[in-house]
Motif scaffolding. Structure first.
Motif, mmCIF file in Angstrom:
data_model
loop_
_atom_site.group_PDB
_atom_site.id
_atom_site.type_symbol
_atom_site.label_atom_id
_atom_site.label_comp_id
_atom_site.label_asym_id
_atom_site.label_seq_id
_atom_site.Cartn_x
_atom_site.Cartn_y
_atom_site.Cartn_z
ATOM 1 N N ILE A 6 17.908 -13.221 13.777
ATOM 2 C CA ILE A 6 18.435 -13.235 12.419
ATOM 3 C C ILE A 6 17.952 -12.009 11.656
ATOM 4 O O ILE A 6 16.746 -11.784 11.525
ATOM 5 C CB ILE A 6 17.985 -14.511 11.674
ATOM 6 C CG1 ILE A 6 18.500 -15.754 12.392
ATOM 7 C CG2 ILE A 6 18.436 -14.484 10.224
ATOM 8 C CD1 ILE A 6 19.994 -15.854 12.506
ATOM 9 N N SER A 7 18.897 -11.230 11.165
ATOM 10 C CA SER A 7 18.517 -10.103 10.308
ATOM 11 C C SER A 7 18.860 -10.418 8.852
ATOM 12 O O SER A 7 18.078 -10.131 7.956
ATOM 13 C CB SER A 7 19.197 -8.819 10.771
ATOM 14 O OG SER A 7 20.573 -9.007 10.888
ATOM 15 N N GLU A 8 20.015 -11.015 8.625
ATOM 16 C CA GLU A 8 20.409 -11.430 7.271
ATOM 17 C C GLU A 8 19.855 -12.821 7.004
ATOM 18 O O GLU A 8 20.236 -13.776 7.673
ATOM 19 C CB GLU A 8 21.936 -11.445 7.132
ATOM 20 C CG GLU A 8 22.567 -10.070 7.123
ATOM 21 C CD GLU A 8 22.204 -9.272 5.879
ATOM 22 O OE1 GLU A 8 22.199 -9.835 4.771
ATOM 23 O OE2 GLU A 8 21.910 -8.072 6.028
ATOM 24 N N ARG A 9 18.970 -12.921 6.031
ATOM 25 C CA ARG A 9 18.299 -14.193 5.754
ATOM 26 C C ARG A 9 18.725 -14.713 4.386
ATOM 27 O O ARG A 9 18.020 -14.526 3.390
ATOM 28 C CB ARG A 9 16.798 -14.016 5.853
ATOM 29 C CG ARG A 9 16.403 -13.521 7.253
ATOM 30 C CD ARG A 9 14.963 -13.184 7.388
ATOM 31 N NE ARG A 9 14.721 -12.504 8.661
ATOM 32 C CZ ARG A 9 13.536 -12.180 9.107
ATOM 33 N NH1 ARG A 9 12.456 -12.463 8.401
ATOM 34 N NH2 ARG A 9 13.408 -11.565 10.260
ATOM 35 N N SER A 10 19.868 -15.358 4.361
ATOM 36 C CA SER A 10 20.416 -15.881 3.109
ATOM 37 C C SER A 10 19.579 -17.060 2.606
ATOM 38 O O SER A 10 18.837 -17.695 3.374
ATOM 39 C CB SER A 10 21.857 -16.346 3.326
ATOM 40 O OG SER A 10 21.876 -17.492 4.158
ATOM 41 N N ASP A 11 19.718 -17.351 1.330
ATOM 42 C CA ASP A 11 19.022 -18.500 0.752
ATOM 43 C C ASP A 11 19.435 -19.786 1.461
ATOM 44 O O ASP A 11 18.603 -20.660 1.707
ATOM 45 C CB ASP A 11 19.310 -18.611 -0.748
ATOM 46 C CG ASP A 11 18.638 -17.519 -1.557
ATOM 47 O OD1 ASP A 11 17.708 -16.861 -1.034
ATOM 48 O OD2 ASP A 11 19.042 -17.314 -2.717
ATOM 49 N N ASP A 12 20.720 -19.900 1.808
ATOM 50 C CA ASP A 12 21.204 -21.088 2.503
ATOM 51 C C ASP A 12 20.519 -21.246 3.860
ATOM 52 O O ASP A 12 20.066 -22.333 4.220
ATOM 53 C CB ASP A 12 22.729 -21.017 2.673
ATOM 54 C CG ASP A 12 23.290 -22.279 3.290
ATOM 55 O OD1 ASP A 12 22.962 -23.383 2.801
ATOM 56 O OD2 ASP A 12 24.058 -22.174 4.276
ATOM 57 N N LEU A 13 20.408 -20.164 4.612
ATOM 58 C CA LEU A 13 19.740 -20.219 5.915
ATOM 59 C C LEU A 13 18.266 -20.586 5.737
ATOM 60 O O LEU A 13 17.741 -21.437 6.464
ATOM 61 C CB LEU A 13 19.856 -18.887 6.659
ATOM 62 C CG LEU A 13 19.086 -18.829 7.983
ATOM 63 C CD1 LEU A 13 19.650 -19.829 8.987
ATOM 64 C CD2 LEU A 13 19.103 -17.426 8.552
ATOM 65 N N ILE A 14 17.606 -19.966 4.788
ATOM 66 C CA ILE A 14 16.188 -20.262 4.538
ATOM 67 C C ILE A 14 16.005 -21.741 4.191
ATOM 68 O O ILE A 14 15.073 -22.391 4.670
ATOM 69 C CB ILE A 14 15.609 -19.344 3.437
ATOM 70 C CG1 ILE A 14 15.637 -17.876 3.890
ATOM 71 C CG2 ILE A 14 14.207 -19.789 3.036
ATOM 72 C CD1 ILE A 14 14.804 -17.552 5.120
ATOM 73 N N ASN A 15 16.911 -22.298 3.396
ATOM 74 C CA ASN A 15 16.843 -23.726 3.058
ATOM 75 C C ASN A 15 17.029 -24.595 4.300
ATOM 76 O O ASN A 15 16.333 -25.595 4.475
ATOM 77 C CB ASN A 15 17.888 -24.087 2.001
ATOM 78 C CG ASN A 15 17.533 -23.554 0.630
ATOM 79 O OD1 ASN A 15 16.365 -23.322 0.325
ATOM 80 N ND2 ASN A 15 18.532 -23.346 -0.195
ATOM 81 N N GLN A 16 17.973 -24.211 5.168
ATOM 82 C CA GLN A 16 18.195 -24.969 6.402
ATOM 83 C C GLN A 16 16.957 -24.916 7.300
ATOM 84 O O GLN A 16 16.551 -25.931 7.880
ATOM 85 C CB GLN A 16 19.412 -24.423 7.148
ATOM 86 C CG GLN A 16 20.730 -24.711 6.465
ATOM 87 C CD GLN A 16 21.896 -24.080 7.201
ATOM 88 O OE1 GLN A 16 21.950 -24.085 8.426
ATOM 89 N NE2 GLN A 16 22.844 -23.534 6.453
ATOM 90 N N LEU A 17 16.345 -23.743 7.418
ATOM 91 C CA LEU A 17 15.144 -23.601 8.244
ATOM 92 C C LEU A 17 13.970 -24.365 7.639
ATOM 93 O O LEU A 17 13.155 -24.948 8.376
ATOM 94 C CB LEU A 17 14.792 -22.129 8.437
ATOM 95 C CG LEU A 17 15.816 -21.296 9.212
ATOM 96 C CD1 LEU A 17 15.344 -19.852 9.339
ATOM 97 C CD2 LEU A 17 16.124 -21.891 10.578
ATOM 98 N N THR A 18 13.886 -24.385 6.333
ATOM 99 C CA THR A 18 12.836 -25.157 5.665
ATOM 100 C C THR A 18 12.995 -26.640 5.976
ATOM 101 O O THR A 18 12.010 -27.348 6.222
ATOM 102 C CB THR A 18 12.847 -24.898 4.144
ATOM 103 O OG1 THR A 18 12.609 -23.501 3.922
ATOM 104 C CG2 THR A 18 11.779 -25.713 3.430
ATOM 105 N N ASN A 19 14.228 -27.115 6.012
ATOM 106 C CA ASN A 19 14.478 -28.518 6.367
ATOM 107 C C ASN A 19 14.073 -28.810 7.808
ATOM 108 O O ASN A 19 13.495 -29.859 8.100
ATOM 109 C CB ASN A 19 15.943 -28.882 6.127
ATOM 110 C CG ASN A 19 16.301 -28.918 4.661
ATOM 111 O OD1 ASN A 19 15.449 -29.087 3.802
ATOM 112 N ND2 ASN A 19 17.577 -28.749 4.364
#
Length: 144
Positions: A6-19
């Motif tokens: 992953i190079s582009e780390r969108s807020d949505d992706l970060i939220n999914q990874l946090t979950n």
């Protein structure tokens, strides 16, 4: 299952990874207090943005991820419903092949993770009484 860097780390992706992180931690880190979980969860988005190499496994959405810095596995988390299916092993092998991962740290109070890493050929070479933040969570340092 698709594994990708992953190079582009969108807020949505970060939220999914946090979950994924939170579900994984709740399933495997029984030694952490609720306060500790919430404190780490608050700092996790920044950590995920800063880790040099972020690799995810996705099945339409992220179900596991790892972070690598300088040949060291900094983090590996697998959603509970995907544990025990070889996904963690796939990620580690990907990290070894593509990033020359040869060392990691693990909480001594997480015996399943220790056994997993030992099974993959990692051996403990050092132990500390506390984690990097000085919390009373003994850390094992392992290398191949």
């Amino acid at each position: 299952m698709k594994i990708k860097i992953i190079s582009e780390r969108s807020d949505d992706l970060i939220n999914q990874l946090t979950n994924v992180w939170e579900a994984s931690v709740r399933a495997t880190h029984s030694f952490l207090s609720e306060t500790s979980i919430q404190e780490i969860k608050t700092s996790l988005p920044k950590i995920l943005q800063q880790i040099p190499n972020l690799i995810i496994a996705e099945n339409e959405k992220p179900v596991a991820f790892m972070g690598i810095s300088h040949q060291e596995l900094e983090m590996l988390f697998v959603a509970p419903e995907f544990r025990g299916h070889g996904l963690g092993k796939q990620l580690i092998n990907y990290g070894i092949k593509n990033f020359d991962v040869n060392k990691l740290t693990v909480n001594e109070q997480n015996p399943q993770a220790i056994g997993f890493y030992q099974h993959l050929g990692f051996k403990t070479y050092r132990r500390t009484e506390t984690d990097d933040a000085g919390n009373p969570y003994p850390i094992l340092y392992m290398k191949k």
